[in-house]
Write an enzyme that holds these catalytic residues in place. Structure first.
Site, PDB file in Angstrom:
ATOM      1  N   ALA A 251     -10.109 -33.041 -22.708  1.00 47.70           N
ATOM      2  CA  ALA A 251     -10.485 -33.758 -21.784  1.00 47.70           C
ATOM      3  C   ALA A 251     -10.995 -33.140 -20.187  1.00 47.70           C
ATOM      4  CB  ALA A 251      -8.503 -34.562 -21.263  1.00 47.70           C
ATOM      5  N   HIS A 252     -10.913 -33.468 -19.569  1.00 48.70           N
ATOM      6  CA  HIS A 252     -11.484 -33.135 -18.402  1.00 48.70           C
ATOM      7  C   HIS A 252     -10.433 -31.501 -17.644  1.00 48.70           C
ATOM      8  CE1 HIS A 252      -8.590 -35.818 -15.637  1.00 48.70           C
ATOM      9  NE2 HIS A 252      -7.959 -35.314 -16.561  1.00 48.70           N
ATOM     10  N   ASN A 253     -11.716 -30.495 -16.819  1.00 48.39           N
ATOM     11  CA  ASN A 253     -10.683 -29.911 -16.672  1.00 48.39           C
ATOM     12  C   ASN A 253     -10.400 -28.603 -18.125  1.00 48.39           C
ATOM     13  OD1 ASN A 253     -11.414 -30.214 -14.086  1.00 48.39           O
ATOM     14  ND2 ASN A 253      -9.562 -31.647 -13.995  1.00 48.39           N
TER      15      ASN A 253
END
Length: 355
Positions: A251-253
């Site tokens: 997922a993001h980051n």
């Protein structure tokens, strides 16, 4: 083909046996023939190795001593490559033989490819049919991008990277040297970011623009149909040397450290940071905003819901996860739970009789 002594020198192994012998490939112990090389990395297979028809074996010093003291029916004339890490040496020798029969991607841009004029593509690159390359894309030397792959605007792909068919690279994705990306991978799609705005009578989920990128280091391999989302305001990062299996969701980051391995169907939620040299089993999952220490091992199907701060630990289990040794003890108790129940009933019955 290299001779036995040339193979030994190239892969830092000691040679025991005829130096001029030539081999044509590798095979498992049970199928190897006199013209092939096999390996022994687990003492449990010593007897099988002794009886193997393999013309050469990659072994440790201890296994060599055992095999010489306990020869099998086909041991006469066998060559041994003695290595500190037989399994890793086998992998490198396998790479050598694989290169002999690997497809050759001739330099050039296929006539059916669509390439923006502003893209920087060295003459040594291979661009397959129906590839689409957007504006501002920069490729290093000898990059190969196979058919039906989409490379969006301002992607940067360093030298000697191989991208298989039907990969999607969203805008701004950065990929290091010598990476391998398998079919169906999607890198740089929007992270799953929405802000709730609700009242008693209604509302909505407000999309948060995902303005970060995906940055992938060198020597990374990404499996088929794996998805790596772009960051919300900072980048999603995959460290150099990491290997990611098929159908993994990152997922993001998220930050994955260097030289990690992540098996199929694992899922890592947003903003979690995985340390270096971690091993993540298949279908393991991580809650968001966690920090995982270096050299952590997570067994398959394990759920990690808290940060792990002590390096080198092995976690197993579902709600809650725990140190692997504690999980094994609890699992043993669980298997015997019915017997414990019967004993408690008997004790209770005897106590009632006595009273």
């Amino acid at each position: 083909m290299l001779t036995a002594i040339e193979l030994a020198n190239q892969f830092q192994a000691s040679l025991v046996g005829e130096a001029s012998t030539v081999f044509n490939g590798l095979a498992p112990l049970e199928r190897a023939q006199s013209s092939q090389i096999s390996f022994l990395s687990n003492p449990l297979y010593r007897k099988q190795a002794a009886d193997s028809s393999a013309g050469a074996l990659i072994v440790s010093k201890a296994d060599l001593e055992f095999l010489q003291a306990n020869p099998g029916t086909h041991s006469s004339g066998r060559v041994y490559f003695v290595a500190k890490n037989p399994y890793a040496t086998f992998a490198r020798v396998a790479q050598y033989f694989a290169r002999q029969s690997a497809p050759i991607y001739e330099p050039g841009i296929h006539s059916a490819a669509v390439v923006d004029p502003s893209a920087s593509i060295p003459a040594s690159c291979h661009i397959g049919p129906f590839v689409r390359i957007g504006a501002g894309v920069k490729l290093g030397e000898r990059v190969a991008i196979l058919g039906n792959t989409f490379v969006a605007e301002n992607c940067d792909i360093a030298s000697d990277t191989l991208i298989y068919p039907a990969v999607s690279l969203y805008f701004g994705t950065q990929i290091g040297e010598r990476c391998i990306i398998h079919s169906g991978a999607v890198i740089g799609a929007d992270g799953f970011g929405f802000a709730p705005d609700f009242s008693a009578t209604g509302g909505e989920w407000v999309k948060i623009p995902q303005t970060g990128n995906v940055v992938i280091g060198s020597d990374v391999e990404i499996g088929a149909s794996t998805t790596i989302d772009r960051g919300a305001m900072s980048d999603t990062i995959i460290g150099s040397g990491s290997k990611i299996d098929n159908q993994v969701q990152i997922a993001h980051n998220v930050v994955v450290g260097n030289c990690c391995v992540i098996a199929g169907c694992a899922a890592i939620s947003g903003s979690t940071k995985i340390g270096n040299f971690c091993i993540i089993g298949g279908a393991a999952n991580f809650a968001g905003h966690l920090t995982i220490a270096d050299r952590t091992t997570v067994s398959g199907n394990t759920s990690i819901i808290r940060s792990i701060t002590e390096p080198g630990q092995h976690y197993t289990g579902v709600y809650p996860s725990m140190l692997h040794g504690a999980w094994e003890k609890n699992a043993a108790i669980l298997r015997g739970l019915d017997k414990i129940r019967q004993r408690l009933r008997l004790l209770d019955k005897n106590k009632s009789t006595e009273s």
